[in-house]
Design an enzyme around this catalytic site. Structure first.
Site, PDB file in Angstrom:
ATOM      1  N   HIS A 160       0.817  -1.224   0.000  1.00 55.19           N
ATOM      2  CA  HIS A 160       0.000   0.000   0.000  1.00 55.19           C
ATOM      3  C   HIS A 160       0.851   1.274   0.000  1.00 55.19           C
ATOM      4  O   HIS A 160       0.319   2.373  -0.188  1.00 55.19           O
ATOM      5  CB  HIS A 160      -0.937   0.042   1.209  1.00 55.19           C
ATOM      6  CG  HIS A 160      -1.958  -1.049   1.214  1.00 55.19           C
ATOM      7  ND1 HIS A 160      -2.868  -1.209   0.196  1.00 55.19           N
ATOM      8  CD2 HIS A 160      -2.217  -2.046   2.108  1.00 55.19           C
ATOM      9  CE1 HIS A 160      -3.647  -2.257   0.465  1.00 55.19           C
ATOM     10  NE2 HIS A 160      -3.271  -2.786   1.613  1.00 55.19           N
ATOM     11  N   HIS A 198      -6.044  -7.430  -0.772  1.00 57.49           N
ATOM     12  CA  HIS A 198      -6.254  -5.993  -0.992  1.00 57.49           C
ATOM     13  C   HIS A 198      -5.474  -5.503  -2.204  1.00 57.49           C
ATOM     14  O   HIS A 198      -4.363  -5.970  -2.469  1.00 57.49           O
ATOM     15  CB  HIS A 198      -5.808  -5.198   0.242  1.00 57.49           C
ATOM     16  CG  HIS A 198      -6.501  -5.622   1.490  1.00 57.49           C
ATOM     17  ND1 HIS A 198      -5.971  -6.579   2.338  1.00 57.49           N
ATOM     18  CD2 HIS A 198      -7.674  -5.240   2.033  1.00 57.49           C
ATOM     19  CE1 HIS A 198      -6.798  -6.759   3.363  1.00 57.49           C
ATOM     20  NE2 HIS A 198      -7.838  -5.968   3.208  1.00 57.49           N
TER      21      HIS A 198
HETATM   22  C1  OKS Z   1      -7.094   0.857   8.227  1.00 57.18           C
HETATM   23  C2  OKS Z   1      -6.558  -0.333   7.471  1.00 57.18           C
HETATM   24  C3  OKS Z   1      -7.625  -1.318   7.100  1.00 57.18           C
HETATM   25  C4  OKS Z   1      -7.234  -2.462   6.214  1.00 57.18           C
HETATM   26  C5  OKS Z   1      -5.793  -2.613   5.858  1.00 57.18           C
HETATM   27  C6  OKS Z   1      -5.515  -3.787   4.960  1.00 57.18           C
HETATM   28  C7  OKS Z   1      -4.093  -4.191   5.026  1.00 57.18           C
HETATM   29  C8  OKS Z   1      -3.754  -5.330   4.121  1.00 57.18           C
HETATM   30  N1  OKS Z   1      -7.140   0.704   9.611  1.00 57.18           N
HETATM   31  N2  OKS Z   1      -3.269  -5.047   2.915  1.00 57.18           N
HETATM   32  O1  OKS Z   1      -2.900  -5.980   2.058  1.00 57.18           O
HETATM   33  O2  OKS Z   1      -3.850  -6.493   4.410  1.00 57.18           O
HETATM   34 ZN    ZN Z   2      -4.110  -7.455   2.398  1.00 63.35          ZN
END
Ligand code: OKS
Ligand code: ZN
Length: 343
Positions: A160, A198
């Site tokens: 991310h 994600h």
């Molecule tokens: C905000 C973050 C919510 C979801 C994050 C997802 C992280 C993940 N508190 N990314 O691949 O697994």
């Molecule tokens: Zn993820």
């Protein structure tokens, strides 16, 4: 296959995050990496080695220097303000506000350099971030030197994090740094195959205008799922990068049948691109019991992912991203790796 792992991830612990209207303990727990580590020993995947110390010169080619310089300063500055606990942003520069200013105030700077409240800092966070970066580069070096594959057991994850921002538990984009490392060291083309639940918005953003790094993402439809604001099908790249970004947004409830169809289509596009090396952003939050995700993959599906990736026949670097059903994460992540090895 060798694994690169650092115990320094453990200092990134007890951080809080904002989720669904509450400040809650971070889902991105130290035990995640420990379960994977222990499962590697249990199945005898191969040696587990410590990372070397790398400088940030490769990272500075994919993420802005001012952003990278900011990260180690966050917690010392937080403490100087007389604060303890988790340093976390609470104001962000959205439409109608100035995206070009980095406020003097730490809270403002934290908002400037992030897109959500998923990137808390505690005392050991920077050291963990740096160790995760070193883990990715050490594993990339193994692949560069001829190992057919290697596993970077990164924590915190990276996909991310973009060219000048953090978010979603990610600070340095480990997979993007590894891709740039391969390019600097002779690879002409690199593919990043992101199978985390994600969308890897940071990886997409970093390489969006480039034709030398192909980015393929299979993920929860952003209309329904975090990170909401990127990862749609029509995002195919810009300028020179047109056609080199490929998104497979899939609806909640997707199981192996639907998911593997996207993977097979993605692998066809990867093979048509003809990379010298493949980087897999390996999230296992596609698991049916993952606490924050809505796909329906089963433990028995993970070795099949590894086998499909193996059949591509390219040098492959696996970089750990998400996955939160901590009791199962070791079995599922290592399942991909043993499936790749043909075990
Ligand atoms: C905000 C973050 C919510 C979801 C994050 C997802 C992280 C993940 N508190 N990314 O691949 O697994
Ligand atoms: Zn993820």
């Amino acid at each position: 296959m060798k694994t690169v792992f650092s115990p320094r991830h453990r200092g990134h612990a007890n951080q809080l995050e904002l989720m669904a209207g509450a400040i809650v303990p971070g889902f991105e727990l130290p035990s995640r990496a420990e379960f994977i580590h222990d499962r590697i020993l249990e199945v005898g995947l191969g040696d587990i080695v410590a990372p070397k110390d790398f400088d940030l010169s490769i990272a500075e080619r994919v993420q802005a220097k001012d952003f990278l310089d900011f990260l180690p300063t966050v917690y010392p500055r937080w403490k100087e303000l007389g604060r303890e606990g988790t340093a976390l942003a609470y104001t962000w520069p959205t439409r109608g506000l100035r995206g070009d200013v980095v406020p003097e105030c730490l809270d403002g700077a934290l908002g400037h350099y992030s897109f959500d409240a998923g990137c808390g800092f505690v005392e050991g966070t920077w050291d963990a971030i740096k160790s995760s970066h070193d883990v990715a580069l050490t594993a990339a070096e193994l692949v560069k030197e001829g190992a057919g594959s290697a596993y970077a057991l990164c924590r915190p994850p990276g996909h991310h994090a973009g060219s000048n921002f953090m978010g979603g538990y990610c600070y340095i984009n480990n997979a993007a740094v590894a891709a740039e490392y391969f390019r600097v060291n002779g690879a002409k083309r690199v593919s990043i195959l992101d199978v985390d639940y994600h969308h890897g918005n940071g990886t997409q953003e970093i390489f969006y205008s480039r034709s030398d790094v192909q980015v393929i993402n299979i993920h929860g439809d952003p209309n329904q799922e975090y990170p909401y604001f990127l990862g749609y099908k029509e995002e195919t790249g810009a300028g020179e990068g047109e056609g080199f970004n490929i998104n497979y947004p899939l609806r909640w409830g997707t199981d192996w049948a639907g998911w593997s169809q996207a993977l097979k289509d993605g692998i066809q596009k990867l093979e048509a691109f003809g990379p010298d090396v493949v980087i897999v952003s390996l999230g296992v939050d596609t698991f049916e019991k993952d606490p924050i995700s809505q796909f329906k993959l089963k433990t028995e599906d993970y070795p099949k992912i590894g086998a499909l990736i193996k059949a591509i026949g390219k040098p492959t670097l696996f970089v750990q991203e998400g996955g939160y059903a901590v009791a199962d994460i070791g079995v599922n992540a290592v399942g991909v790796l043993t499936g790749f090895e043909g075990a």
